[in-house]
Structures are given as structure tokens and as C-alpha cells.
Design an enzyme around this catalytic site. Sequence first.
Site, PDB file in Angstrom:
ATOM      1  N   GLU A  59       0.811  -0.990   0.149  1.00  0.00           N
ATOM      2  CA  GLU A  59      -0.080   0.005   0.108  1.00  0.00           C
ATOM      3  C   GLU A  59       0.829   1.195  -0.138  1.00  0.00           C
ATOM      4  OE1 GLU A  59      -0.860  -2.650   1.628  1.00  0.00           O
ATOM      5  OE2 GLU A  59      -2.724  -3.125   0.710  1.00  0.00           O
ATOM      6  N   HIS A 126     -11.753  -5.738   8.177  1.00  0.00           N
ATOM      7  CA  HIS A 126     -12.400  -5.521   6.782  1.00  0.00           C
ATOM      8  C   HIS A 126     -13.452  -4.723   6.949  1.00  0.00           C
ATOM      9  CE1 HIS A 126      -9.687  -8.642   5.847  1.00  0.00           C
ATOM     10  NE2 HIS A 126     -10.084  -8.511   4.629  1.00  0.00           N
TER      11      HIS A 126
END
Lengths: 323, 335
Positions: A59, A126
Site C-alpha cells: 500500500e 475488513h
Amino acid sequence: MAEQTYIQAISDALEIEMKRDDSVYILGEDVAEFGGAFKVTRGLHEKYPGRVINTPISETAILGAAIGSALNGMRPVAEMQFMDFVTNGFNQLANVASTTSYRWGMGVPMVVRGPSGGGTSGGPFHSRNSEAWFAHTPGLKVVCPAFPDDAKGLLATAIRDNNPVMYFEHKALYRSIKGEVPEGEHTVPFGEVRVVREGTDLSIITYGSMVHKSLKAAEKLAENNISVEVVDIRTLVPFDEEGVLRSVRKTNRALVVHEATSHAGFGAEIVARITDKAFDALDAPVKRVAALDAPTPFAKTMEEFVLPQVEDVVQAAEAVVGY
Amino acid sequence: MTLPFEFSETIQRSDILRDEQRKELLVHMLKAREFDAAMGRMYRQGRALGGVYSQLGNEATAVGSAYALEANDPLFPMHRDIGAHFVRGCDIDTLMRNHLARVGSQMRGTDGTGHYGDHSKKIYGNVSHLGAMIPVAAGYVLADKMRGTKSVAMNYIGDGGAQVGDFHEAMNLASVQKLPLVLIIENNQYAYSTPTDEQFACDKLSDRAIGYGIEGVTIDGTDVELVFDTCRQAVERARAGHGPTIIEALSMRMRGHAEHDDASYVPKDMLEYWQQRDPVDRYAAWLIDNGILTADEIDGIRKVIKEEMNECIDTVVELPMPDPEEGGKGVFVAS
């Protein structure tokens, strides 16, 4: 107009903006042939060869590379496979992207988009709603669409903006929400609230997934002759303070609702603005409905308890109206 | 004291450089050194602003590497790479305004410490979070690659900054995408007070290249011609599409982390060793030995630079700082 799901509207905006401007490209994990974990970018790799780039699980590299390419004339759209993973690259946004205009006078026209939010038994990693972190960072714009037409129009505006934009999609809305969406190019300006239901007794100020729960709550409250106005702020940065105040001055009561955790959440900012600027108009203290201050749990029973539900909004609304 | 590398005693003469360019290299190195000395004096006189980070000992690495780029190649320097700024044509007045946050500073006074960005010179300085600019440099040339432009990015990191996770993610992405990126690791033996043996366990930081499937080399960072030649090769490889290179340039941070730090943790014999390899002195001596410049000519060049530096300081310190209200402006560019 055509009826589209929330996710179709997002994909549509990406395709139209890629067609419109060669400098728009996509990078992220599994975004090319595979089309992304949620298939938002499906088909774009084939239509725009070389402009949908698969990256390693990195990321920091995704966000840093997006910044570098944006400094060099591109308009990257970086996908976070889940918005939770943006934390891995947080520094790139909090310290590089957000300060480049201020320090160098250079725009960083990039969009960071991805699925956020709970309600899917995604567990602590999540399900996060992390928009407040970014709204608290000067130099970043923050967008949380609730409807397909806004999802399309706000994404197009985000891509055309010369500043870094955090675009939070709510994964529970992807295929559960449908709506009429203008065909072809469609933009929605930042910093303008959308009054999605008119009412006279109470203003619910909300965004993202909670717009839909607030609308359901408003239906229930209407059965008890409580007339609720639901205001979708759509963009946290820039924030349409006047749009919120307009509604509160009309109904004289406000309830602020979001799915993110309560403590130091963006709702606190909204409440502060209302009490600062419209105190005289208020007939009751402003209340908040938000997630409990806990990670989002995995078990469905626990998740429903932690995240705000329609009934929580109804009860809080009744308390504000009955004050 | 152990040294990780066998050094040559003499300058490794470049086959590419012409004598005129050698003079330029020396001028840039001298400017870096004198700028540094001036900033150090300002600090001790209480006239500097914030921390002053000396580049003493880094002249050959910063100048030799930046000199290997074409004007259109983006440069991502660190705070001790003032020499690279001079190679890029930055003038003393602008740099001094930047360092002292005076009106006309390129960053409007919003930031200093060598973090300058200048589109017109393709300079993109670092942020204090070390390593953060490596993926940014990779992305910059990714854009050029997508457009078919053959630019090469040069980015710098220290022996300390090379331990940050951004280093790995960026070098891995750049290697996978075969991006034209040259990463200079300026191994100056200390990350603030931490010596290299407490930072990494490998012999050479360039050995990491093996793990990325790219080229890597460790060189003497005090020899400007060797630095130039090595970087030139890496730049040419990158431009030809062969991907990134890691170049570890060994030198010594001859001052503390910043001027407030007396660096008493550095062994004296280490400083004495590196003093013998002073990048400016040994290049000057070599230029004299090879009949390229005379000692008098070098003294003359140094004198002119010093005078320009002092004159500039006297002018710039008298300038006001920016309007306070500037502090609330420019958070976003126009949409």
C-alpha cells in the site's frame, strides 16, 4: 437515466473518466485482468491496455507511486483492496500527499478509493470506517457517497480535482442499492449537502450507509407523526456547513448519525458547528448515533450490536423530539 | 574500527568527464561546503531557523550523482544533498531564503530543511519521514514510462532511512515494473547516534539488490569521479529499460546529526580516517596533481564563492519572514 447499482455507477464513472482523459489510470492489487476483489475495475484492463496496473501487496508503494505520477501529470486512481489497508500506506497520505500543495504549491490530483464499512461480518480488519482520520488531515478531501448517482458524479469530480481525494465506498451498498443514474459524463460538486427527505420536526445529518438507515428510521418515525428531514452531507471535506445549518434552522432539532465510531468521530465536528452557529435555533441538545467505541466484531450478533441500526436512530430521534 | 570496503587511494579517473566538467564538479562541491559552513555559523550566532543539518563529507556523493542526470530527469534529494541542488542550477540566494524562511522562499516559509520542490528544475525534496519519497520517485517515472518518455529518477536515502519499510515496497515495485530509478544510499555511518552495526546485519546495503533481482554496487562516496561514473552507468541502464539500480556510496557524516549534536558518540579515529578522505580536499589535490587547476585557481574559486555566500547572507537575513496569514493559505490547489 438508467437504473444502476452503486457498484455499477462507480465502475461506470471510472470508465467514462478513463475514456475522457488519457492521464487517468488505475493501480492497485488484483485490479487488472482479475478486475479487483469486488470487480469494480472489471473490463477496464482490456479497454485501456497499460492503464490498469497490478501492483504487489504494497500500500505504501501504491500510494507513493500514485503521488509521484500525479506530480508528473497523471491522474491516478489507487484502489485499496479494502479501505482498512490504507493504514499500511498512511504516511504517504498524511505527510506527503496532504502537504504537497501547502509546501510546494503543486497539486496532487489523485483518488484513493476502496470498500469501507461494516455489516458484512468482515471482522475488525475488513469493516473499518476511517474517514475521520483523513478529514482531520488538512490537505485531503473526503467523500462518502450514499447513492448510485452520487457515487458516479462524486467519483468523476474526485478524479478531475487537482487535490488528493479519499473516496470511501460502502461495501454493503455495492449491490444492495439501486438508483437512477444520469448516463454519460456526470459530475456532482463537492461541498453541497443533498436533502434526501424533507421534514419539519428534526434534521438527521448523516452520510454513507447511514443515509439509508436514517431513511428507514424516518419512515418509522413518520408513523408516529414525526416529520424527519434527512440531510446527506456527501463530502466531509469540503464540508457544507451552510447546508447543514439551513436544515437545522428549519427543524430546530438535529441528530447526527454515522457508522464510524463515536468518540472523536466526524459527528463531533458536525455537532460543534451546529451548536456554534445555530445555537439559538435549537429546541433540544444535538445527539449523536454512531458505532460503539470498539473494533467492528466478526460475529453477526456482536456486529449488529456495535454498529448503529435503524432502531438506534429511531430511539435517538424520539429522544431529541421529546426533549 | 572496521571498514566494510576496500578503498582506492587515488581518484578513479572518469573516461567521460572533460576538464571543464571537472571544474564544474569542484565548484558545486565548494558551494555545498561553503553553504554548509555559512549555515553552521548562522546557527552558532543564533541567526538560523530550526535545525541545521550539515552535509560535510557528502559533497562528492551528492554532486557526482546529480551530475550524471540529464536536465529533464527528476531528482529526489535528501536534506544533506545541497550539492545536488547546486548541480541543478539552484542559486545561493534562493537556497538561503528557503533555509531561513524569508520572503521569496520557494516554500512560502511553510517548510525548510532542504525539503524544497521546484517543478521547473524537476527537484522534489524529501519529507522528514525517511524513505517516503522512494515510492514517489518510482511513481514519477512510472508516469513517464506510461507516456513513453525516457526519464530517469534519482533518489537518495541514508543508511538509517534504508531501514524504513517504504524502501522495500518501493524498490520491489520499481523492480517488478522495471522502472528507471537509481537509488543512492548515502551510507555516512550514523543514523543520528546509531552506528550501522545496530541498523543492519548485511555486509553491504547494495546486496539487497540481489533480493529484488536488480543491480547493486557499493562504492567510495568520497570520490566524485567514481560516483559520477557509477551513477552514469546506472542512469544509462535505467534509460535503456533495464530497471533500477541501488548504489551504496560510503562516506562519513563529519558533523552531528544536526548542529545541536556534538556527535561525541563517534570514535575519534573514525573521524580522523575519513578526514584523510575529505571529498573536496582530495579532489582539489587530484586536479592540481593532474594539471587541471592550479592551487591558486582553486583558492580564487573558493574566495569568490565565499564572498558571494557572505554577501547573500547579509542581504537575506535582513529580509522579513513571510506574512503570517500565509500560514493559513495554500492547503489545496485550485480544483
